[in-house]
Motif scaffolding. Sequence first.
Motif, PDB file in Angstrom:
ATOM      1  N   ILE A  50       0.838  -1.203   0.000  1.00 29.66           N
ATOM      2  CA  ILE A  50       0.000   0.000   0.000  1.00 29.66           C
ATOM      3  C   ILE A  50       0.872   1.252   0.000  1.00 29.66           C
ATOM      4  O   ILE A  50       0.615   2.206  -0.743  1.00 29.66           O
ATOM      5  CB  ILE A  50      -0.955  -0.014   1.209  1.00 29.66           C
ATOM      6  N   ARG A  53       2.449   1.681  -3.450  1.00 31.05           N
ATOM      7  CA  ARG A  53       1.439   2.083  -4.422  1.00 31.05           C
ATOM      8  C   ARG A  53       1.073   3.567  -4.252  1.00 31.05           C
ATOM      9  O   ARG A  53       0.845   4.268  -5.230  1.00 31.05           O
ATOM     10  CB  ARG A  53       0.194   1.216  -4.239  1.00 31.05           C
ATOM     11  N   GLU A  54       1.032   4.032  -3.008  1.00 31.63           N
ATOM     12  CA  GLU A  54       0.691   5.428  -2.768  1.00 31.63           C
ATOM     13  C   GLU A  54       1.809   6.367  -3.228  1.00 31.63           C
ATOM     14  O   GLU A  54       1.557   7.501  -3.630  1.00 31.63           O
ATOM     15  CB  GLU A  54       0.418   5.662  -1.285  1.00 31.63           C
ATOM     16  N   ARG A  55       3.038   5.945  -3.168  1.00 32.04           N
ATOM     17  CA  ARG A  55       4.171   6.814  -3.500  1.00 32.04           C
ATOM     18  C   ARG A  55       4.569   6.781  -4.971  1.00 32.04           C
ATOM     19  O   ARG A  55       5.337   7.628  -5.414  1.00 32.04           O
ATOM     20  CB  ARG A  55       5.384   6.444  -2.650  1.00 32.04           C
TER      21      ARG A  55
END
Length: 59
Positions: A50, A53-55
């Motif tokens: 997660i 994926r966010e970065r």
Amino acid sequence: MTPGIFISLLTENGPWVLLVFYLLYRDYQKDQAVRDVVNKNSAVLSELAILIRERLPRK
């Protein structure tokens, strides 16, 4: 299972019965420890996924 069954097993077969139950119990403990570690590792890996994926830059 009634206590009488355990007593009859012990009197007929002696310490072998205790050894088998002890080994089964230890195997159960090892299995639970492995499951706990695998569950924790999968939780950590999903959190890392997660975060990655966010970065990542979006298109």
